[in-house]
Write a protein that holds these residues in place. Structure first.
Motif, mmCIF file in Angstrom:
data_model
loop_
_atom_site.group_PDB
_atom_site.id
_atom_site.type_symbol
_atom_site.label_atom_id
_atom_site.label_comp_id
_atom_site.label_asym_id
_atom_site.label_seq_id
_atom_site.Cartn_x
_atom_site.Cartn_y
_atom_site.Cartn_z
ATOM 1 N N ALA A 79 0.858 -1.190 0.000
ATOM 2 C CA ALA A 79 0.000 0.000 0.000
ATOM 3 C C ALA A 79 0.892 1.237 0.000
ATOM 4 C CB ALA A 79 -0.895 0.005 1.225
ATOM 5 N N LYS A 80 0.559 2.175 -0.832
ATOM 6 C CA LYS A 80 1.315 3.425 -0.910
ATOM 7 C C LYS A 80 0.424 4.565 -0.453
ATOM 8 C CE LYS A 80 4.097 1.917 -4.812
ATOM 9 N NZ LYS A 80 4.553 2.243 -6.171
ATOM 10 N N GLN A 81 1.056 5.565 0.094
ATOM 11 C CA GLN A 81 0.306 6.743 0.498
ATOM 12 C C GLN A 81 0.982 7.977 -0.057
ATOM 13 O OE1 GLN A 81 -0.776 7.071 4.633
ATOM 14 N NE2 GLN A 81 -0.776 9.294 4.530
ATOM 15 N N TRP A 82 0.215 8.754 -0.780
ATOM 16 C CA TRP A 82 0.659 10.051 -1.270
ATOM 17 C C TRP A 82 -0.157 11.102 -0.526
ATOM 18 C CZ3 TRP A 82 1.392 10.087 -7.292
ATOM 19 C CH2 TRP A 82 2.311 9.100 -7.659
ATOM 20 N N THR A 83 0.468 12.202 -0.220
ATOM 21 C CA THR A 83 -0.191 13.238 0.553
ATOM 22 C C THR A 83 -0.224 14.546 -0.225
ATOM 23 O OG1 THR A 83 0.612 12.217 2.591
ATOM 24 C CG2 THR A 83 -0.150 14.489 2.746
ATOM 25 N N THR A 104 3.370 15.139 -1.916
ATOM 26 C CA THR A 104 4.589 14.472 -1.470
ATOM 27 C C THR A 104 4.379 12.965 -1.561
ATOM 28 O OG1 THR A 104 3.868 14.628 0.837
ATOM 29 C CG2 THR A 104 5.382 16.319 0.054
ATOM 30 N N THR A 105 5.399 12.301 -2.069
ATOM 31 C CA THR A 105 5.379 10.843 -2.165
ATOM 32 C C THR A 105 6.667 10.323 -1.576
ATOM 33 O OG1 THR A 105 6.505 10.611 -4.292
ATOM 34 C CG2 THR A 105 4.139 11.052 -4.367
ATOM 35 N N ARG A 106 6.718 9.033 -1.408
ATOM 36 C CA ARG A 106 7.934 8.415 -0.881
ATOM 37 C C ARG A 106 9.042 8.404 -1.941
ATOM 38 N NH1 ARG A 106 7.125 2.365 0.501
ATOM 39 N NH2 ARG A 106 7.252 2.298 -1.744
ATOM 40 N N ASP A 107 8.648 8.388 -3.210
ATOM 41 C CA ASP A 107 9.608 8.166 -4.286
ATOM 42 C C ASP A 107 10.080 9.411 -5.021
ATOM 43 O OD1 ASP A 107 9.341 5.399 -3.798
ATOM 44 O OD2 ASP A 107 7.551 5.347 -5.051
#
Length: 90
Positions: A3-7, A26-29
């Protein structure tokens, strides 16, 4: 399955009849991506700040969407590698 979360954070500022919004993804990548939008109240309209907020934010999200699409398109082109246009004709 991961599961990914973008804010997306929305920042709204008002100065008189002008409303400005900034939508920051903002994303993790990837690095943060920012969209901007603005609205201006017509002086003959009643002062209802929520309408300016809604218009400015919707425009910021639209701008963010276009920027994100451009990033994806650039990534696709980069992964596809150079395109051979064929022989050059004089």
């Amino acid at each position: 399955m991961e599961a990914k979360q973008w804010t997306v954070q929305i920042f709204i500022t008002e100065d008189g009849d002008d409303t400005h919004a900034r939508a920051v993804l903002t994303t993790r990548d990837t690095a943060a991506l920012t969209g901007r939008g603005a609205a201006r109240r017509n002086p003959i309209d009643r002062p209802i700040p929520e309408i300016g907020d809604e218009l400015a934010v919707s425009r910021a999200l639209e701008d963010l969407s276009l920027r994100l699409h451009d990033v994806a398109a650039d990534d696709i082109v980069e992964l596809a590698g150079p395109v051979d246009a064929g022989p050059v004709q004089a």
